[in-house]
Design a protein around this motif. Sequence first.
Motif, mmCIF file in Angstrom:
data_model
loop_
_atom_site.group_PDB
_atom_site.id
_atom_site.type_symbol
_atom_site.label_atom_id
_atom_site.label_comp_id
_atom_site.label_asym_id
_atom_site.label_seq_id
_atom_site.Cartn_x
_atom_site.Cartn_y
_atom_site.Cartn_z
ATOM 1 N N ALA A 1 0.821 -1.214 0.000
ATOM 2 C CA ALA A 1 0.000 0.000 0.000
ATOM 3 C C ALA A 1 0.848 1.253 0.000
ATOM 4 C CB ALA A 1 -0.922 0.002 1.220
ATOM 5 N N ALA A 2 2.143 1.114 0.423
ATOM 6 C CA ALA A 2 2.999 2.297 0.482
ATOM 7 C C ALA A 2 3.534 2.684 -0.880
ATOM 8 C CB ALA A 2 4.170 2.041 1.430
ATOM 9 N N ASP A 3 3.343 1.821 -1.891
ATOM 10 C CA ASP A 3 3.899 2.081 -3.215
ATOM 11 C C ASP A 3 2.949 2.989 -4.002
ATOM 12 O OD1 ASP A 3 5.510 2.051 -5.367
ATOM 13 O OD2 ASP A 3 5.189 -0.059 -5.897
ATOM 14 N N SER A 4 3.287 4.274 -4.052
ATOM 15 C CA SER A 4 2.442 5.231 -4.750
ATOM 16 C C SER A 4 2.752 5.203 -6.238
ATOM 17 C CB SER A 4 2.678 6.649 -4.196
ATOM 18 O OG SER A 4 2.342 6.689 -2.829
ATOM 19 N N ALA A 5 1.750 4.980 -7.033
ATOM 20 C CA ALA A 5 1.954 4.862 -8.468
ATOM 21 C C ALA A 5 2.420 6.192 -9.043
ATOM 22 C CB ALA A 5 0.651 4.419 -9.137
ATOM 23 N N GLY A 6 3.477 6.128 -9.860
ATOM 24 C CA GLY A 6 3.959 7.311 -10.548
ATOM 25 C C GLY A 6 4.794 8.242 -9.718
ATOM 26 N N GLU A 7 5.013 7.951 -8.438
ATOM 27 C CA GLU A 7 5.794 8.847 -7.577
ATOM 28 C C GLU A 7 7.240 8.380 -7.554
ATOM 29 O OE1 GLU A 7 5.927 10.533 -2.992
ATOM 30 O OE2 GLU A 7 4.190 9.424 -3.723
ATOM 31 N N GLN A 8 8.149 9.269 -7.889
ATOM 32 C CA GLN A 8 9.561 8.926 -7.970
ATOM 33 C C GLN A 8 10.228 9.151 -6.623
ATOM 34 O OE1 GLN A 8 11.663 11.104 -10.943
ATOM 35 N NE2 GLN A 8 13.532 9.861 -10.814
ATOM 36 N N ALA A 9 11.067 8.206 -6.213
ATOM 37 C CA ALA A 9 11.762 8.320 -4.936
ATOM 38 C C ALA A 9 12.852 9.377 -5.036
ATOM 39 C CB ALA A 9 12.368 6.973 -4.548
ATOM 40 N N ARG A 10 12.959 10.202 -3.993
ATOM 41 C CA ARG A 10 13.977 11.232 -3.923
ATOM 42 C C ARG A 10 14.721 11.099 -2.601
ATOM 43 N NH1 ARG A 10 10.650 16.601 -5.225
ATOM 44 N NH2 ARG A 10 9.130 15.458 -3.946
ATOM 45 N N LEU A 11 16.013 11.453 -2.637
ATOM 46 C CA LEU A 11 16.851 11.237 -1.463
ATOM 47 C C LEU A 11 16.323 11.987 -0.250
ATOM 48 C CD1 LEU A 11 19.385 10.041 -0.194
ATOM 49 C CD2 LEU A 11 20.655 12.052 -1.011
ATOM 50 N N GLY A 12 15.933 13.223 -0.413
ATOM 51 C CA GLY A 12 15.437 14.000 0.723
ATOM 52 C C GLY A 12 14.210 13.378 1.358
ATOM 53 N N ARG A 13 13.297 12.894 0.528
ATOM 54 C CA ARG A 13 12.085 12.265 1.055
ATOM 55 C C ARG A 13 12.401 10.929 1.715
ATOM 56 N NH1 ARG A 13 7.345 14.454 -1.264
ATOM 57 N NH2 ARG A 13 6.270 12.467 -0.996
ATOM 58 N N ILE A 14 13.383 10.211 1.161
ATOM 59 C CA ILE A 14 13.786 8.937 1.764
ATOM 60 C C ILE A 14 14.376 9.174 3.153
ATOM 61 C CG2 ILE A 14 15.426 7.033 1.596
ATOM 62 C CD1 ILE A 14 15.017 7.077 -1.412
ATOM 63 N N LEU A 15 15.260 10.169 3.278
ATOM 64 C CA LEU A 15 15.879 10.461 4.573
ATOM 65 C C LEU A 15 14.840 10.935 5.587
ATOM 66 C CD1 LEU A 15 19.163 12.259 3.429
ATOM 67 C CD2 LEU A 15 18.892 9.898 4.206
ATOM 68 N N ALA A 16 13.830 11.662 5.110
ATOM 69 C CA ALA A 16 12.789 12.148 6.020
ATOM 70 C C ALA A 16 11.895 11.028 6.526
ATOM 71 C CB ALA A 16 11.951 13.214 5.330
ATOM 72 N N ALA A 17 11.854 9.901 5.829
ATOM 73 C CA ALA A 17 11.001 8.787 6.239
ATOM 74 C C ALA A 17 11.657 7.881 7.281
ATOM 75 C CB ALA A 17 10.610 7.958 5.023
ATOM 76 N N ILE A 18 12.919 8.111 7.594
ATOM 77 C CA ILE A 18 13.622 7.297 8.590
ATOM 78 C C ILE A 18 13.250 7.801 9.986
ATOM 79 C CG2 ILE A 18 15.897 6.674 9.512
ATOM 80 C CD1 ILE A 18 16.980 6.875 6.678
ATOM 81 N N PRO A 19 12.862 6.923 10.920
ATOM 82 C CA PRO A 19 12.477 7.362 12.260
ATOM 83 C C PRO A 19 13.599 8.127 12.968
ATOM 84 C CG PRO A 19 11.803 5.089 11.903
ATOM 85 C CD PRO A 19 12.657 5.475 10.733
ATOM 86 N N LEU A 20 13.205 9.095 13.794
ATOM 87 C CA LEU A 20 14.194 9.916 14.497
ATOM 88 C C LEU A 20 15.040 9.083 15.448
ATOM 89 C CD1 LEU A 20 12.093 13.115 15.307
ATOM 90 C CD2 LEU A 20 13.615 12.690 13.368
ATOM 91 N N TYR A 21 14.420 8.087 16.098
ATOM 92 C CA TYR A 21 15.192 7.292 17.042
ATOM 93 C C TYR A 21 16.294 6.516 16.327
ATOM 94 C CZ TYR A 21 14.000 2.367 16.206
ATOM 95 O OH TYR A 21 13.925 1.095 15.701
#
Length: 627
Positions: free
Chosen positions: A183-203
């Motif tokens: 369900a997390a796979d959004s169709a047509g949305e390209q992965a970007r480094l900034g968004r990937i880093l923002a998805a990592i938990p703070l802990y």
Amino acid sequence: PVAAAPAAASPTAADPAAASPSDASATGATESDDLLADLDAPTPPAAAAAGPGQVAAAAVVAGPALALTDSQRLFCRVEHLAGELNQLGVALMPLLMALILMFTAILTTLRRHHIVLRDATNMAEDRASVAAQLGANALVGVSAYHSLAITSELQQTVQNVWMVGMALLVAINLWQLATPRRAADSAGEQARLGRILAAIPLYAYMALISGFYFLLVEGHQAGISIYLEKITAVAILYVQVGLYLWCGILLRDTSLGQLIFDLLRPLRLPPELFALLVVVLAAVPTAYSGASGILVLALGATMFTELRRGGLSQQRAIAATAMSGSFGVVLPPCLLVVIVASMNLDVTTDELYYWGWRVFSVSIAIFALVSYVRRSTPWTIQPGPNAMAEILAASRRLLPYGLIAGGVIAFFHIFLDAPLDEHTAPYVLPVAMIALIPWDRRRNRYAERSGDGPVDNSGTLRATSLDTGTHIGALLILMGLSACLGGVIERSEVIELFPHELGSPFNAMLLVMCTLIVIGMIMDPYGAVILVSVTLYPIAKANGIHPLNFWMVALVSFELGYLSPPVALNQLLARQVVAGTAAFDPDEAGRGGTFMQRHEGTVVPVLVMLITLLIVSFGPLLWGVRA
């Protein structure tokens, strides 16, 4: 000397009542031994007629020659057992805290509900988030293994809990990598480094930074575990955080919050004035819990929904929700202030609370000014024609809740000698909420039959339990790893790079203020206070900053840090809890409007707290206050 003295000269040999405390400790005797030493002896008539308290007092004075009745012996045994259970509970509190943290962290990981800058929306972000958690959990588990040889027996048990818990988390992460969320796979949305880093938990960031520092810089494999062990010294605080969250989520899942807002709705307050009143009222539970993030997690969804019903725009409702807990951390009986006073002989709780009320007044005045400038409608109160009747009807619906909660609080106060304060509130309030639930369910069923109540209440208890465990796990693991990150700051001696002579108190205050804001962005308040107490505080005092001025600045700076990007923890918590409400519109942020309209939820809290901080920081210096 007692053992060497002749028997006849010993006061205890001639008269047990003359024994001193040192004599009792020398012979291994205790007061409870005296009370229970001669339980089988015949009871004198005078003693039989006396009350338990009189007999107990006489037993202490007269020694074992005075016997006790059966009821008095039972009283003494129960009291002795209660004391032993209390000591056992205190000794096992670190283990209990570790078990709670690991159990809830597992639940949080399974539900993918850790605190992040933004949720994963595609496969790449989801895999990066899980992989980072895998590395972080493995580092903590390895550190716990290496600390087994250098800790006490109880701490070894706690470290075993860390090891087993982290092993389970690693197994969950491996399973999540093998079966990613489709369900997390959004169709047509390209992965970007900034968004990937923002998805990592703070802990995970905190664990990875701490782990690599201790491993690569210091070569100290047990570093993370040692700082996790330090938080067990204040394990009761972390247990209380969980209890406050439980209490808040119980409140969220009852109709009590709606009933309280029913008292205000007939007044038809302007939306911004309504938000101001909500923020002021929210300072009370924050003062008891001692941490603004707890209130946002527990009551944020309720406040956001009611603010939206009151006519506030989504961005303004988010702003008020995020800062709802920021004003109460300086008010009595906030436990954070008690910790500050206990670690610093230069300030007292009375002084901190005295000036805390003034800081609270300043912050509320600034928020009121900003709200008035940004108002969308005139600030005129136009109550409805039947406003008083509606308020009285809401008061009648609310009265049983007040009586039940008041009865619970009175029971603790009268029968258990536990008045409601910062020490007892974490235990009394959840009991009061549990006592309210049967009445709330009964009232809801009646309201449903009459057409005014909820349609379905069957899943409330299950949702409460799951959400409580999830939020506790997300917050506690973040607080624990932030203590490890504080250890990195402390051991790296970054603070020592600051010059101890800064020329003037104004220069020192500017540097201290900026540093405190950064610390507030990355650490929980309890760990931040401990770190600042041994690092920045001596520098500030040496440069002429008054202790009261410094600690007021520290508390406000922490709150500004919790609201400021790029982390903005309270903002994250607010958006996390309001995203699941029916009043939240996920597409609202992408619509047009000015920059302020699109980002008001972030800008307004930062602006209010920044103005407050500048006044609190430099106002006393301009007035001539010095250390």
